[in-house]
Enzyme design. Structure first.
Site, PDB file in Angstrom:
ATOM      1  N   LYS A   1      72.943 -95.509-124.629  1.00  0.00           N
ATOM      2  CA  LYS A   1      71.482 -95.692-124.628  1.00  0.00           C
ATOM      3  C   LYS A   1      70.882 -95.143-125.925  1.00  0.00           C
ATOM      4  O   LYS A   1      69.966 -95.729-126.496  1.00  0.00           O
ATOM      5  CB  LYS A   1      70.851 -95.001-123.414  1.00  0.00           C
ATOM      6  CG  LYS A   1      71.194 -95.620-122.071  1.00  0.00           C
ATOM      7  CD  LYS A   1      70.612 -97.009-121.836  1.00  0.00           C
ATOM      8  CE  LYS A   1      69.116 -97.019-121.613  1.00  0.00           C
ATOM      9  NZ  LYS A   1      68.613 -98.374-121.264  1.00  0.00           N
TER      10      LYS A   1
ATOM     11  N   ASP B   1      73.009-112.947-121.154  1.00  0.00           N
ATOM     12  CA  ASP B   1      73.966-111.860-120.914  1.00  0.00           C
ATOM     13  C   ASP B   1      73.939-110.902-122.102  1.00  0.00           C
ATOM     14  O   ASP B   1      74.217-111.306-123.238  1.00  0.00           O
ATOM     15  CB  ASP B   1      75.372-112.441-120.697  1.00  0.00           C
ATOM     16  CG  ASP B   1      76.305-111.396-120.112  1.00  0.00           C
ATOM     17  OD1 ASP B   1      76.163-110.202-120.453  1.00  0.00           O
ATOM     18  OD2 ASP B   1      77.178-111.782-119.311  1.00  0.00           O
ATOM     19  N   LEU B   2      73.589-109.657-121.838  1.00  0.00           N
ATOM     20  CA  LEU B   2      73.458-108.689-122.936  1.00  0.00           C
ATOM     21  C   LEU B   2      74.802-108.326-123.561  1.00  0.00           C
ATOM     22  O   LEU B   2      74.844-107.671-124.604  1.00  0.00           O
ATOM     23  CB  LEU B   2      72.727-107.418-122.468  1.00  0.00           C
ATOM     24  CG  LEU B   2      71.194-107.454-122.575  1.00  0.00           C
ATOM     25  CD1 LEU B   2      70.568-108.482-121.662  1.00  0.00           C
ATOM     26  CD2 LEU B   2      70.583-106.078-122.342  1.00  0.00           C
TER      27      LEU B   2
ATOM     28  N   GLY C   1      66.881-106.131-111.443  1.00  0.00           N
ATOM     29  CA  GLY C   1      66.927-104.658-111.428  1.00  0.00           C
ATOM     30  C   GLY C   1      65.666-104.079-110.820  1.00  0.00           C
ATOM     31  O   GLY C   1      64.705-104.800-110.506  1.00  0.00           O
TER      32      GLY C   1
ATOM     33  N   TYR D   1      77.222 -93.133-120.936  1.00  0.00           N
ATOM     34  CA  TYR D   1      75.972 -93.888-120.706  1.00  0.00           C
ATOM     35  C   TYR D   1      74.881 -93.405-121.666  1.00  0.00           C
ATOM     36  O   TYR D   1      74.233 -94.210-122.337  1.00  0.00           O
ATOM     37  CB  TYR D   1      75.546 -93.714-119.248  1.00  0.00           C
ATOM     38  CG  TYR D   1      74.145 -94.162-118.929  1.00  0.00           C
ATOM     39  CD1 TYR D   1      73.821 -95.517-118.851  1.00  0.00           C
ATOM     40  CD2 TYR D   1      73.129 -93.223-118.681  1.00  0.00           C
ATOM     41  CE1 TYR D   1      72.530 -95.928-118.538  1.00  0.00           C
ATOM     42  CE2 TYR D   1      71.842 -93.631-118.364  1.00  0.00           C
ATOM     43  CZ  TYR D   1      71.542 -94.966-118.296  1.00  0.00           C
ATOM     44  OH  TYR D   1      70.267 -95.369-117.986  1.00  0.00           O
TER      45      TYR D   1
ATOM     46  N   THR E   1      66.344 -93.403-121.439  1.00  0.00           N
ATOM     47  CA  THR E   1      66.678 -92.446-120.377  1.00  0.00           C
ATOM     48  C   THR E   1      66.647 -90.982-120.815  1.00  0.00           C
ATOM     49  O   THR E   1      66.876 -90.670-121.995  1.00  0.00           O
ATOM     50  CB  THR E   1      68.106 -92.780-119.870  1.00  0.00           C
ATOM     51  OG1 THR E   1      68.553 -91.761-118.990  1.00  0.00           O
ATOM     52  CG2 THR E   1      69.109 -92.868-121.007  1.00  0.00           C
ATOM     53  N   ASP E   2      66.464 -90.110-119.840  1.00  0.00           N
ATOM     54  CA  ASP E   2      66.574 -88.656-120.064  1.00  0.00           C
ATOM     55  C   ASP E   2      68.019 -88.264-120.396  1.00  0.00           C
ATOM     56  O   ASP E   2      68.260 -87.172-120.897  1.00  0.00           O
ATOM     57  CB  ASP E   2      66.114 -87.904-118.813  1.00  0.00           C
ATOM     58  CG  ASP E   2      66.850 -88.356-117.554  1.00  0.00           C
ATOM     59  OD1 ASP E   2      67.060 -89.568-117.395  1.00  0.00           O
ATOM     60  OD2 ASP E   2      67.236 -87.491-116.733  1.00  0.00           O
TER      61      ASP E   2
ATOM     62  N   ALA F   1      70.081-103.320-118.427  1.00  0.00           N
ATOM     63  CA  ALA F   1      70.965-102.323-119.032  1.00  0.00           C
ATOM     64  C   ALA F   1      72.233-102.175-118.209  1.00  0.00           C
ATOM     65  O   ALA F   1      72.280-102.576-117.046  1.00  0.00           O
ATOM     66  CB  ALA F   1      70.256-100.964-119.096  1.00  0.00           C
TER      67      ALA F   1
HETATM   68  N1  LIG Z   1      67.989 -96.017-112.579  1.00  0.00           N
HETATM   69  C1  LIG Z   1      67.641 -94.846-113.126  1.00  0.00           C
HETATM   70  O1  LIG Z   1      67.598 -93.803-112.447  1.00  0.00           O
HETATM   71  C2  LIG Z   1      67.257 -94.790-114.570  1.00  0.00           C
HETATM   72  C3  LIG Z   1      67.165 -95.937-115.330  1.00  0.00           C
HETATM   73  N2  LIG Z   1      66.794 -95.866-116.653  1.00  0.00           N
HETATM   74  C4  LIG Z   1      66.693 -97.078-117.466  1.00  0.00           C
HETATM   75  O2  LIG Z   1      65.682 -97.888-116.909  1.00  0.00           O
HETATM   76  C5  LIG Z   1      65.984 -99.262-117.131  1.00  0.00           C
HETATM   77  C6  LIG Z   1      65.890-100.020-115.834  1.00  0.00           C
HETATM   78  O3  LIG Z   1      66.767 -99.433-114.897  1.00  0.00           O
HETATM   79  P1  LIG Z   1      66.891 -99.958-113.400  1.00  0.00           P
HETATM   80  O4  LIG Z   1      65.835-100.980-113.140  1.00  0.00           O
HETATM   81  O5  LIG Z   1      67.006 -98.774-112.521  1.00  0.00           O
HETATM   82  O6  LIG Z   1      68.314-100.664-113.485  1.00  0.00           O
HETATM   83  P2  LIG Z   1      69.100-101.526-112.421  1.00  0.00           P
HETATM   84  O7  LIG Z   1      70.492-101.043-112.417  1.00  0.00           O
HETATM   85  O8  LIG Z   1      68.339-101.622-111.134  1.00  0.00           O
HETATM   86  O9  LIG Z   1      69.034-102.972-113.103  1.00  0.00           O
HETATM   87  C7  LIG Z   1      69.688-103.249-114.280  1.00  0.00           C
HETATM   88  C8  LIG Z   1      69.430-104.696-114.638  1.00  0.00           C
HETATM   89  O10 LIG Z   1      70.205-104.988-115.790  1.00  0.00           O
HETATM   90  C9  LIG Z   1      70.882-106.197-115.574  1.00  0.00           C
HETATM   91  N3  LIG Z   1      72.107-106.252-116.351  1.00  0.00           N
HETATM   92  C10 LIG Z   1      73.191-105.453-116.264  1.00  0.00           C
HETATM   93  N4  LIG Z   1      74.145-105.879-117.123  1.00  0.00           N
HETATM   94  C11 LIG Z   1      73.639-106.962-117.762  1.00  0.00           C
HETATM   95  C12 LIG Z   1      74.127-107.853-118.745  1.00  0.00           C
HETATM   96  N5  LIG Z   1      75.351-107.731-119.248  1.00  0.00           N
HETATM   97  N6  LIG Z   1      73.325-108.845-119.159  1.00  0.00           N
HETATM   98  C13 LIG Z   1      72.089-108.993-118.651  1.00  0.00           C
HETATM   99  N7  LIG Z   1      71.566-108.199-117.725  1.00  0.00           N
HETATM  100  C14 LIG Z   1      72.333-107.186-117.278  1.00  0.00           C
HETATM  101  C15 LIG Z   1      71.156-106.247-114.081  1.00  0.00           C
HETATM  102  O11 LIG Z   1      71.400-107.561-113.658  1.00  0.00           O
HETATM  103  C16 LIG Z   1      69.847-105.678-113.545  1.00  0.00           C
HETATM  104  O12 LIG Z   1      68.872-106.690-113.461  1.00  0.00           O
HETATM  105  C17 LIG Z   1      67.350 -99.290-117.795  1.00  0.00           C
HETATM  106  O13 LIG Z   1      67.155 -99.408-119.174  1.00  0.00           O
HETATM  107  C18 LIG Z   1      67.932 -97.926-117.487  1.00  0.00           C
HETATM  108  O14 LIG Z   1      68.844 -97.531-118.479  1.00  0.00           O
HETATM  109  C19 LIG Z   1      66.445 -94.672-117.229  1.00  0.00           C
HETATM  110  C20 LIG Z   1      66.517 -93.507-116.531  1.00  0.00           C
HETATM  111  C21 LIG Z   1      66.946 -93.463-115.146  1.00  0.00           C
END
Ligand SMILES: NC(=O)C1=CN([C@@H]2O[C@H](COP(=O)(O)OP(=O)(O)OC[C@H]3O[C@@H](n4cnc5c(N)ncnc54)[C@H](O)[C@@H]3O)[C@@H](O)[C@H]2O)C=CC1
Length: 282
Positions: A124, A31-32, A9, A120, A96-97, A55
């Site tokens: 969260k 796997d979450l 991610g 979502y 998250t917001d 996530a």
């Molecule tokens: N992307 C955004 O704009 C925002 C993200 N967030 C939060 O920030 C955090 C990081 O977000 P990003 O890096 O942007 O997310 P991303 O979508 O780039 O990456 C998500 C990661 O979670 C992994 N994942 C998904 N389902 C899974 C599962 N079942 N088991 C194991 N791993 C799993 C994916 O493989 C990936 O590595 C998350 O908690 C997200 O909720 C909060 C606010 C905004």
């Protein structure tokens, strides 16, 4: 050694650049959707701290997959938190917001009443509540509008659209703080380290880039920095319907970050670094 859930991610890619000796678990390894398996892995690895940046992040798809999203975003961090409490190690979790409805006009403080508008956000928030119940030493870091050179995000979408378009309609009535994944990774690392010696810093924190802007204004800065000629027209959210409703006000009051010696990063500087990495800087 720190243990990080997530490997591919946006935030976890940046964490890999920052934490040379940490253990990163991919979805294949942890796997979450199997929360107990995640808990078992923490017990086996016995890290000094856990960061969860994995996530279910597909905001619109979550509307039709709330049960799966709730397991990944709710039950899994809940089980992780229980083991961290049992082992007496800090747990840093990214939220998250979207836990807010964004109906007020002030910056939202960490104790502002939550009221997610979509699936979502609900899942969260469920994760946040389960972590608080399990009560490990922890920091829940709520962030917003994440961008980086990795994965999918608004910056990359704008650059892609600029290949084929010279005019775009972009929502201008949602206001928030774009936040680089790199700055989030750095904050999560600092929090995990400090919580080890300062467990009283446990709590919910807001972390977003400054200054707050609309998506349309964010897009204008992206195109200007990338040297793209693009006309951006402001439109209301009502003209860009999505399956999940988004909060209008995503401005986060980040003042309590000072407890960790952190402050809001300037997203305009981080954007320039991301554009350079993508080979898109003018
Ligand atoms: N992307 C955004 O704009 C925002 C993200 N967030 C939060 O920030 C955090 C990081 O977000 P990003 O890096 O942007 O997310 P991303 O979508 O780039 O990456 C998500 C990661 O979670 C992994 N994942 C998904 N389902 C899974 C599962 N079942 N088991 C194991 N791993 C799993 C994916 O493989 C990936 O590595 C998350 O908690 C997200 O909720 C909060 C606010 C905004």
């Amino acid at each position: 050694m720190m243990l990080v859930f997530g490997k591919t991610g946006q935030v976890t890619c940046e964490l890999q650049l920052l934490l040379q000796n940490a253990c990163f678990l991919s979805r294949e390894e942890a796997d979450l959707s199997d929360p107990e398996a995640c808990a078992r892995l923490i017990r086996e690895i016995k890290p000094e701290a856990v960061i969860n940046a994995a996530a279910y992040t597909a905001v619109d798809k979550a509307e039709d997959n709330e049960e799966l999203a709730r397991t990944i975003n709710g039950a899994a961090p809940g089980e992780m938190a229980k083991v961290c409490a049992e082992l007496g190690i800090p747990f840093v979790h990214i939220s998250t917001d979207y836990v807010f409805d964004g109906s007020c006009n002030q910056p939202l403080s960490p104790n502002h009443a939550t009221n997610p508008l979509g699936a979502y956000g609900r899942t969260k928030l469920a994760g946040e509540k389960l972590i608080a119940e399990a009560a490990p030493v922890h920091a829940i870091l709520r962030t917003s509008w994440v961008f980086s050179s990795f994965g999918n995000n608004f910056v990359k979408t704008m650059l892609r659209l600029s290949e084929t378009r010279d005019t775009l309609n972009v929502v201008s009535d949602q206001i928030g703080g774009p936040t680089s994944a790199r700055s989030i990774a750095f904050a999560a690392m600092i929090m995990a380290r400090q919580l080890t010696n300062a467990p009283d810093k446990t709590g919910v924190y807001h972390f977003s880039g400054k200054p707050d802007v609309s998506w349309a204004d964010f897009a204008r800065v992206i195109f200007a920095d990338a040297g793209k000629e693009m006309t951006v027209n402001d439109i209301p959210s009502s003209e860009y319907p999505t399956p999940a409703e988004r909060p209008m006000n995503s401005r986060l009051d980040c003042s309590t970050l000072s407890e960790f010696g952190l402050s809001r990063p300037d997203w305009r500087a981080d954007l320039k670094s991301v554009l350079i990495k993508l080979g898109a800087k003018a």
